[in-house]
Every structure is written in C-alpha cells, then in structure tokens.
Design an enzyme around this catalytic site. Structure first.
Site, short mmCIF file in Angstrom:
data_model
loop_
_atom_site.label_atom_id
_atom_site.label_comp_id
_atom_site.label_asym_id
_atom_site.label_seq_id
_atom_site.Cartn_x
_atom_site.Cartn_y
_atom_site.Cartn_z
N GLY A 72 0.83 -1.19 0.00
CA GLY A 72 0.00 0.00 0.00
C GLY A 72 0.87 1.25 0.00
N CYS A 73 0.26 2.40 -0.30
CA CYS A 73 1.03 3.65 -0.39
C CYS A 73 1.51 4.13 0.97
CB CYS A 73 0.20 4.72 -1.10
SG CYS A 73 -1.47 4.94 -0.45
#
Length: 341
Positions: free
Chosen positions: A151-152
C-alpha cells in the site's frame, strides 16, 4: 527472459491502472497487449486523451480467456476484495500476477476480514504472495510468480522505519503521522473528495483505525523479530498526489543524528529508489512527484531519545504503479530501474 513480455492491466479505468499503463507504454521491454475494466470500455485515447496517437488499445470488459491468451504478466489495479476473485484463475493459467490491491498483503485471512469487512475467498494463495517491497524482499521477488504490491502509506512508513526497526532493540513507541493527496482515495465520486470539499482543507480520518495499520505492523514486526505496534493517523492533504509521513520513534537509549544518519546511509546504500537527505534537510512531496523515489529525512531530539523520520513518496508511483513496475522488472529479469528513470 523474452525480448518483450506481454502485459495486461485489469482496472485500467482507475488512477493506479492509468499510471501503470502510462509507465508500461514507455517501457522498452514490454508490450501492453490487454487492458480491461468492468465499468469503463472504449479506446484508451478516448478514456484518457493524453494517450491520443500513442496507443490504439481498446479497454474491454474483463474476459479471463483473452487475458490468458494475450498476456505473460497481469497487473491487477482492482478495488480491494475484487482481486481475490481473479488472481487464482490467472495463476492457475501460469501467468505472473502483480496485485495492487490489499487482498494478498496480509498473511492471515482473519486479519484481512476484520479490517476489510469482507470474507477472504482465496486464503490458500495468501502464503504464496510475496510482499513487493524490493528494498526488503528483492531475492524473494526475483523469480516469483505472484506479488502483493504494498500500500502507499505502508511503503512510506516501512521504508522510513526499516533501518531503525531492524537494528534497535530499545524502541518504546512509534507514531506515524501520515498525510496523502486526494488521488490516494481512488477515482470515484465521493462528497468528501469533491474539489470544493477537499480544497483549502486539511483533516484527519480513520484515526487509529486505518486499514493500513496491520500491514505496517506485520512487516515491521518481521523486521524487528517481535510483535511491533504503531500509532497510525492518516490525513487528507488538498493536493492531487503525494504522501508525506512524519514518524516519531521514542528510544530508551540515546542516539546521535550522525549515528542514525550513518545507519540509514548504510542500509540504503545500494538502493536506486531511496534517497537519503543530508542531515538538516527534509523531503517534500514536490521532490518526488511523478517519480518512483522515496526521499527520507532525519532529525534527533536534544535528549537523543526521539528520532523523527520524514519520508515522501508519490502515492501513485512508488506507492502503487511505479513499485509494481519495479517488481515486474525484478520478476522478469529486466534492469530494476527500466522504465522508471
């Protein structure tokens, strides 16, 4: 490795899918042979006018047979809970798969179900998916057929914390103060994401209850060698793209700025996409916009027991599509930076 690999993108109508498409279009070793989305069909140059005269590809409704026939590797830029319906079929057909959703990042189905409020329908492949953070798991990614792209927020957090977590045994607490541009929420209609709502505004959301928390804790615990908890708070910035994480690590014993800077410099010495700022300098979102870099800045409190780490990434590139292409390069034997510099 073939001279060219054939790549497909599912979910090309979203920001992340568009970013993967844009990067692969310029990759010398890749031909994009299949693009699909269930909610958008038509020529890519009509969906995204920036691709006018650059591609003749047409976005279609997803067809598993066509994907298998036309692709060697498939990027799943699908919403959470949808990838698990597609990935098993592609893997069974012998394709390499890079999943950009959260469906395979967590190793326990019950943890996924608790945080995403959805039953995991493909638990047997959770153990097969390699977490796609090259700086930590490059050797496992190499030659793998299934990668769970991070994920970011976790990318910025884990890269920012990894050198300290993996070497210090006296950490008392970790606070992750995370801030993201609006594109991090995806390409969808939502009241809180409308321009008049997000512009000239700044807010915290999902305070201490964000779904990326267990992902960050899972891999920090792996690095530390014991269960590691964080206090994670996400904020929405009134910008289109970019993430800035400011992380506060409380230590029992002291450490100097020179010591911590040396630790980070050694840890990331050979990493092409991690840039350590000089002592006294801090990263900004503009430093990394439209790049696959993660920039890191460091500071230490006067009593030497609080280390502050700032990490900046582009949430759509190093936080999603760029890291996915970096993983593809490693999986398929390309130079790791191909198509990304």
């Amino acid at each position: 490795m073939k001279n060219h690999i054939r790549a497909g993108i599912l979910g090309v109508s979203g920001y992340t899918g568009r970013e993967v498409f844009s990067l692969l279009l310029k990759h010398p070793g890749v031909r994009i042979t299949y693009v699909a989305a269930n909610n958008t069909q038509g020529p890519m140059s009509a969906i995204y006018p920036e691709f006018l005269n650059r591609t003749t590809l047409v976005c279609q409704k997803f067809d598993i047979k066509k994907a298998v026939e036309k692709c060697d590797v498939v990027f799943l830029a699908l919403p959470h809970t949808e990838s698990m319906n597609v990935a098993p079929k592609l893997l069974k057909a012998g394709l390499r798969v890079i999943d950009l959703s959260a469906d395979y990042r967590l190793k326990k189905a019950q943890v996924y179900e608790a945080w995403y409020d959805h039953k995991h329908t493909d638990p047997k492949n959770l153990g097969k998916a390699i977490y796609g953070m090259p700086e930590l798991f490059r050797q496992k990614i190499k030659g793998s057929v299934f990668v769970a792209n991070p994920g970011c927020y976790p990318t910025a957090a884990i890269l920012g914390l990894a050198p300290l977590i993996s070497t210090r045994k006296d950490i008392q607490s970790i606070v992750v103060d995370a801030k993201s541009g609006v594109s991090g929420a995806g390409r969808k209609a939502s009241l809180g994401l409308l321009f008049p709502e997000a512009n000239e505004n700044f807010k915290a959301y999902k305070v201490l209850s964000h779904q990326h928390s267990p992902e960050i804790e899972q891999y920090l615990s792996q690095l530390a060698g014991h269960a590691t908890k964080i206090h994670f708070v996400a904020h929405l910035l009134p910008i289109t793209r970019g993430i800035l994480n400011t992380m506060y690590v409380q230590l029992k014993e002291g450490i100097t700025l020179n010591q911590v800077h040396g630790l980070y410099k050694k840890f990331y010495k050979m990493e092409p996409f991690v840039r350590l700022h000089p002592a006294g300098s801090q990263p900004e979102t503009k430093n990394v916009s439209n790049t696959n870099f993660c920039d890191i800045g460091l500071a230490v409190s006067p009593d030497k027991k609080m280390v502050v780490i700032s990490s900046a990434i582009d949430n759509l590139v190093k936080g999603a599509a760029g890291q996915a292409v970096q993983n593809m390069n490693i999986m398929c034997g390309f130079n790791e930076t191909e198509g990304l510099l």
